[in-house]
Design a protein around this motif. Structure first.
Motif, short mmCIF file in Angstrom:
data_model
loop_
_atom_site.label_atom_id
_atom_site.label_comp_id
_atom_site.label_asym_id
_atom_site.label_seq_id
_atom_site.Cartn_x
_atom_site.Cartn_y
_atom_site.Cartn_z
N LYS A 144 0.73 -1.11 0.13
CA LYS A 144 -0.05 -0.10 -0.01
C LYS A 144 0.85 1.15 0.04
O LYS A 144 0.55 2.46 -0.68
N TYR A 145 1.77 1.38 0.94
CA TYR A 145 3.06 2.53 0.92
C TYR A 145 3.53 2.44 -0.28
O TYR A 145 3.27 3.87 -1.01
N VAL A 146 4.04 1.54 -0.91
CA VAL A 146 4.74 1.52 -2.12
C VAL A 146 4.10 2.12 -3.26
O VAL A 146 4.40 3.10 -4.06
N PHE A 147 2.87 1.63 -3.60
CA PHE A 147 2.03 1.78 -4.78
C PHE A 147 1.09 2.97 -4.53
O PHE A 147 0.84 3.89 -5.42
N GLU A 148 0.65 3.11 -3.10
CA GLU A 148 -0.34 4.15 -3.19
C GLU A 148 0.17 5.44 -2.59
O GLU A 148 -0.25 6.56 -2.97
N GLU A 149 1.02 5.34 -1.83
CA GLU A 149 1.70 6.98 -1.39
C GLU A 149 3.21 7.23 -1.98
O GLU A 149 3.38 8.39 -2.18
N LEU A 150 3.97 6.21 -2.44
CA LEU A 150 5.13 6.37 -2.96
C LEU A 150 5.13 6.64 -4.59
O LEU A 150 6.09 7.21 -5.18
N GLY A 151 4.20 5.82 -5.23
CA GLY A 151 4.01 5.97 -6.57
C GLY A 151 4.74 5.26 -7.52
O GLY A 151 5.27 5.68 -8.66
N TYR A 152 5.18 4.12 -6.91
CA TYR A 152 5.82 2.92 -7.89
C TYR A 152 5.28 2.18 -8.86
O TYR A 152 3.74 1.89 -8.61
N ARG A 153 5.70 1.55 -9.58
CA ARG A 153 5.15 0.92 -10.70
C ARG A 153 5.24 -0.51 -10.44
O ARG A 153 4.70 -1.21 -11.18
#
Length: 236
Positions: A144-153
């Motif tokens: 959740k942190y990686v995709f939703e907050e930090l914007g990783y693909r």
């Protein structure tokens, strides 16, 4: 899917107009129902972590790691001091909310903000969190942190190809196996072929729903045992 063609009639990848670089992890505490992730702090976490690892009857949990086992609390503390201030790997302590004590470590690493790629690694869980909801909640919070907050693909998971429990965990968590990189590393004087797994941003919503459903209180019986397996909920 029909391939896109450029002006030379060559196939090219899908358009990423508007893509902006992902963000670096920050010293943010991630909180869940069973556990929370805190930025690794030797003064706060070293003693509790070393104590938790003493529940292991032997050193088998360190076999596939490039370090350990540690034979004294001082030796382990010195190791953690080399990890504490790093921005890559970015290390977390896993805190069991039922005891408020550290029971494992995990990191975000190989951080490539320009391309939106990041890896979960240095997964070292004591017996106090193995085969508990904590490990799944860690994955739910980090993804959740990686995709939703930090914007990783792209979120990666890599392990020694001979580490069957780690490979099984990656697939249980919904990662796709992408192949073996042969003779990629030397680990503790041994050859390591590395198994690669990945989860993409386009796949994340389905995996997120599976995590949420599995972690629901009604998925556990009175003894805390799962009713439905996560592997039965994640799409294939």
């Amino acid at each position: 899917m029909t391939a896109r063609l450029n002006e030379f009639q060559q196939p090219i990848g899908f358009d990423l107009t508007g893509w902006t670089a992902a963000k670096q992890p920050e010293k943010t505490t991630l909180s869940g129902h069973f556990c929370r992730l805190e930025r690794l702090n030797v003064a706060q976490h070293a003693e509790e972590l070393y104590e938790a690892f003493q529940d292991s009857p032997d050193g088998r949990h360190w076999t596939y790691l490039p370090y350990g086992p540690f034979h004294s609390s001082d030796e382990y503390r010195e190791f953690l001091l080399t990890m504490e201030g790093l921005s890559d790997p970015f290390h977390y302590a896993v805190i069991d909310r039922s005891t408020n004590k550290a029971v494992g470590t995990v990191s975000l690493m190989r951080i490539d903000t320009a391309n939106g790629v990041i890896e979960i690694g240095h997964v070292v869980y004591s017996p106090r969190m193995q085969r508990t909801p904590l490990s799944t909640e860690v994955m739910a919070m980090l993804s959740k942190y990686v995709f939703e907050e930090l914007g990783y693909r792209r979120l990666e998971w890599k392990c020694d190809s001979l580490n069957e429990p780690s490979r099984a965990a990656a697939q249980r968590f919904g990662f796709t196996f992408e192949g073996i990189f042969r003779q990629l590393q030397v680990t503790q004087g041994r050859n390591r072929d590395t198994a690669w797994f990945a989860l993409l941003d386009s796949e994340y919503d389905a995996i997120k729903s599976a995590y949420q459903a599995w972690l629901e209180p009604n998925n556990f019986d009175e003894f805390g045992h799962q009713i439905r397996k996560l592997s039965d909920m994640t799409p294939r």
